[in-house]
Design an enzyme around this catalytic site. Sequence first.
Site, short mmCIF file in Angstrom:
data_model
loop_
_atom_site.label_atom_id
_atom_site.label_comp_id
_atom_site.label_asym_id
_atom_site.label_seq_id
_atom_site.Cartn_x
_atom_site.Cartn_y
_atom_site.Cartn_z
N SER A 10 -3.69 -26.87 -12.16
CA SER A 10 -2.64 -27.24 -11.21
C SER A 10 -2.79 -28.64 -10.65
CB SER A 10 -2.60 -26.22 -10.07
OG SER A 10 -2.27 -24.94 -10.56
N THR A 11 -4.03 -29.11 -10.50
CA THR A 11 -4.25 -30.41 -9.87
C THR A 11 -5.21 -31.24 -10.71
OG1 THR A 11 -6.18 -29.76 -8.55
CG2 THR A 11 -4.00 -29.32 -7.62
#
Length: 208
Positions: A10-11
């Site tokens: 996600s990041t």
Amino acid sequence: MFIRAYLRASTKEQDATRAKLDLTRFADERGLKIAATYIENETGSTLKRPELFRLLSDCQPGDVLLVEQVDRLSRLNTEDWSKLKAEITAKRVRVVALDLPTSHQLAQQGDEFSSRMLDAINGMMLDMLAAIARKDYEDRRRRQAQGIQNAKSRGAFKGRPEDEKRNAALTAMLKSKQSWASIVAATGVSTSTLARLAKRIREEETAI
């Protein structure tokens, strides 16, 4: 048939390649080879995932899209999941997820009847797990928002610590009249961050 592995986190702080060994082991155990690996750091709640769509663009009918878990492929809402699933169906790509045992046989060539039966069963299971992944995403967002609100009410929420060194460099770039587009291209920073820093510069100049 080509096996194409998709790895997502996600990041940028998370390791998108973490599951690569598990995917490779899965393929090796079945005498298969992963032809290509597509890696990106993007949230699963959006369709704005260039590597996923590059993978689908590269696919030929019968190719396998291999993921560790269904939530690596989708945390999408119902409408966006329908769009992605339609794209997968149109390309005649087989989705195989390590956490979805009913999909594992799709990694092997089979007769047309068996393949169609497996596709139907797998499609239903994919829909169910995609819905669960979305609910988990929404629940976590809700709990996070509640936690922040509770912390604010106690005066304990401070927000994310400012990256002072980075912001000082960005401020210098803004003050030297570099364009926002060039700064974003060079640093990857969001335009919202630049807007906040530009506002701070204006306030400081007004106060002088």
